[in-house]
Design a protein around this motif. Structure first.
Motif, PDB file in Angstrom:
ATOM      1  N   GLU A 101       0.695  -1.279   0.006  1.00  0.00           N
ATOM      2  CA  GLU A 101      -0.140   0.512  -0.365  1.00  0.00           C
ATOM      3  C   GLU A 101       0.596   1.107   0.033  1.00  0.00           C
ATOM      4  O   GLU A 101      -0.045   1.810  -0.434  1.00  0.00           O
ATOM      5  N   HIS A 102       2.357   0.729   0.776  1.00  0.00           N
ATOM      6  CA  HIS A 102       2.693   2.385   0.317  1.00  0.00           C
ATOM      7  C   HIS A 102       3.907   2.300   0.114  1.00  0.00           C
ATOM      8  O   HIS A 102       4.644   3.304  -0.064  1.00  0.00           O
ATOM      9  N   GLY A 103       4.535   1.530  -1.074  1.00  0.00           N
ATOM     10  CA  GLY A 103       4.564   1.708  -2.069  1.00  0.00           C
ATOM     11  C   GLY A 103       6.710   0.786  -1.853  1.00  0.00           C
ATOM     12  O   GLY A 103       7.389   1.117  -2.279  1.00  0.00           O
ATOM     13  N   LEU A 104       6.512   0.159  -0.640  1.00  0.00           N
ATOM     14  CA  LEU A 104       7.919  -0.563  -0.560  1.00  0.00           C
ATOM     15  C   LEU A 104       7.727  -1.651  -0.676  1.00  0.00           C
ATOM     16  O   LEU A 104       7.089  -2.407  -1.118  1.00  0.00           O
ATOM     17  N   VAL A 105       9.679  -2.066  -0.307  1.00  0.00           N
ATOM     18  CA  VAL A 105       9.706  -3.006  -1.121  1.00  0.00           C
ATOM     19  C   VAL A 105      10.535  -4.004   0.248  1.00  0.00           C
ATOM     20  O   VAL A 105      11.267  -3.668   1.357  1.00  0.00           O
ATOM     21  N   PHE A 106      10.897  -5.218  -0.355  1.00  0.00           N
ATOM     22  CA  PHE A 106      11.205  -6.488   0.800  1.00  0.00           C
ATOM     23  C   PHE A 106      12.884  -7.059  -0.023  1.00  0.00           C
ATOM     24  O   PHE A 106      12.993  -7.883  -0.547  1.00  0.00           O
TER      25      PHE A 106
ATOM     26  N   GLY B  66      13.715   8.911  -4.895  1.00  0.00           N
ATOM     27  CA  GLY B  66      13.667   9.717  -5.121  1.00  0.00           C
ATOM     28  C   GLY B  66      12.235  10.523  -5.671  1.00  0.00           C
ATOM     29  O   GLY B  66      11.513  11.836  -5.281  1.00  0.00           O
ATOM     30  N   ALA B  67      11.460   9.524  -5.300  1.00  0.00           N
ATOM     31  CA  ALA B  67       9.342   9.353  -5.366  1.00  0.00           C
ATOM     32  C   ALA B  67       9.198   9.139  -4.064  1.00  0.00           C
ATOM     33  O   ALA B  67       9.751   8.968  -3.132  1.00  0.00           O
ATOM     34  N   SER B  68       7.664   9.765  -4.472  1.00  0.00           N
ATOM     35  CA  SER B  68       7.213   9.647  -3.006  1.00  0.00           C
ATOM     36  C   SER B  68       6.825   8.817  -2.449  1.00  0.00           C
ATOM     37  O   SER B  68       6.576   8.221  -3.840  1.00  0.00           O
ATOM     38  N   HIS B  69       5.852   7.888  -1.643  1.00  0.00           N
ATOM     39  CA  HIS B  69       5.571   6.659  -0.895  1.00  0.00           C
ATOM     40  C   HIS B  69       3.762   7.887  -1.547  1.00  0.00           C
ATOM     41  O   HIS B  69       2.746   8.801  -1.918  1.00  0.00           O
ATOM     42  N   PRO B  70       2.630   6.611  -2.786  1.00  0.00           N
ATOM     43  CA  PRO B  70       1.803   6.361  -2.960  1.00  0.00           C
ATOM     44  C   PRO B  70       1.478   6.932  -1.800  1.00  0.00           C
ATOM     45  O   PRO B  70      -0.120   7.944  -2.098  1.00  0.00           O
ATOM     46  N   SER B  71       0.868   6.661  -0.729  1.00  0.00           N
ATOM     47  CA  SER B  71       0.173   7.236   0.905  1.00  0.00           C
ATOM     48  C   SER B  71       0.783   8.553   0.584  1.00  0.00           C
ATOM     49  O   SER B  71      -0.859   9.387   1.803  1.00  0.00           O
ATOM     50  N   ALA B  72       1.091   8.804   0.132  1.00  0.00           N
ATOM     51  CA  ALA B  72       2.087  10.510   0.790  1.00  0.00           C
ATOM     52  C   ALA B  72       2.042  11.165  -0.516  1.00  0.00           C
ATOM     53  O   ALA B  72       1.548  12.541  -0.186  1.00  0.00           O
TER      54      ALA B  72
END
Length: 278
Positions: free
Chosen positions: A130-135, A271-277
């Motif tokens: 949801e927040h565009g994070l990786v693992f 350089g990109a913001s998270h989708p939630s932001a």
């Protein structure tokens, strides 16, 4: 843009009872941005991804604070307990920081090799997506089957295998590692870091790394391989400039832009913001 997609900072005072032990004198001291900046300048590296080394949100906060004060830190891979009941809330809180790019459970240190292959992780993984994070997957060869199962259950989650899954180069073991990495590479959401291999070579000559590095490139292709130094752990086995030069020699010149920068930028959304932001 040349990016080192895997490096660490730490303060020994924060690591009482934690790795590294005192006998590893080359890395048993503080490592802070001022130590790395001149090395990056000499190597013409423009930025880095700072990766966690402790199972602690305090360590994540420490790294994010450094990222606020040092522009060359382009992204941070932190830690939170992904199986905690409040994991989704913790992930949402940490994701408010624009440089928080992902999480890394320290799978290599968890007694249960199948820890990753567990539906209990599903709420945390949903929050990460949801927040565009990786693992980041810090694994050993014995973890590859559970990692394959995990990755197959979460096909939309971007995953990168750190240090080529730490093949047993010093022991000359190749076939078992190769067969599982081949299966892993067939999953399109999997990437692999060209990092940490020199340390795994132990007393073997640096040339022992080449077959493993070339295999990673062959299996994952130049669009899914991401270079990293693993500094300062690299100091146990070699020198930053020498490791970079070795990798530049192994990777074909036409693939340099992707492996040494472009792939890290796109995978970590630097350089990109998270989708939630947004």
């Amino acid at each position: 843009m040349r990016i080192d997609a895997h490096q660490h900072f730490w303060r020994i005072a924060d690591r009482v009872g934690q790795w590294p032990p005192a006998e590893l004198a080359a890395i048993h001291r503080d490592f802070i941005p001022e130590d790395l900046e001149p090395i990056l300048a000499e190597a013409k590296v423009d930025g880095t991804v700072l990766v966690q080394t402790m199972e602690s949100e305090a360590d994540t906060d420490f790294m994010l604070d450094l990222a606020d004060r040092h522009p060359f830190i382009l992204g941070v891979v932190g830690w939170t307990d992904l199986k905690a009941a409040d994991a989704p809330a913790n992930i949402a809180r940490l994701a408010q920081h624009p440089k928080l790019k992902g999480f890394r459970p320290m799978l290599q240190d968890i007694a249960d090799d199948n820890w990753i292959d567990d539906p209990a992780l599903d709420p945390a993984i949903a929050a990460m997506q949801e927040h565009g994070l990786v693992f980041d997957a810090l694994v050993l060869p014995r973890h590859l089957d559970p990692l394959i199962a995990f990755a197959g259950r979460h096909p939309e989650l971007p995953i990168v295998t750190d240090h080529g899954a730490k093949p047993l180069i010093a022991e000359g073991r190749f076939v078992g590692w190769y067969s599982r990495m081949k299966a892993l590479a067939q999953l399109p959401n999997l990437h692999c870091k060209l990092s940490g291999l020199l340390t795994e070579a132990g007393d073997q000559k640096p040339q022992a790394v080449r077959p493993y590095a070339e295999t990673i490139l062959d299996l994952f292709g130049p669009e899914r391989v991401i270079w990293g130094s693993d500094w300062p752990v690299l100091r146990l086995a070699g020198d930053y400039q020498a490791w970079l030069a070795q990798c530049l020699d192994i990777v074909p010149a036409e693939q340099h832009d992707a492996v040494f920068g472009g792939n890290a930028k796109s995978f970590y959304r630097l350089g990109a913001s998270h989708p939630s932001a947004s």
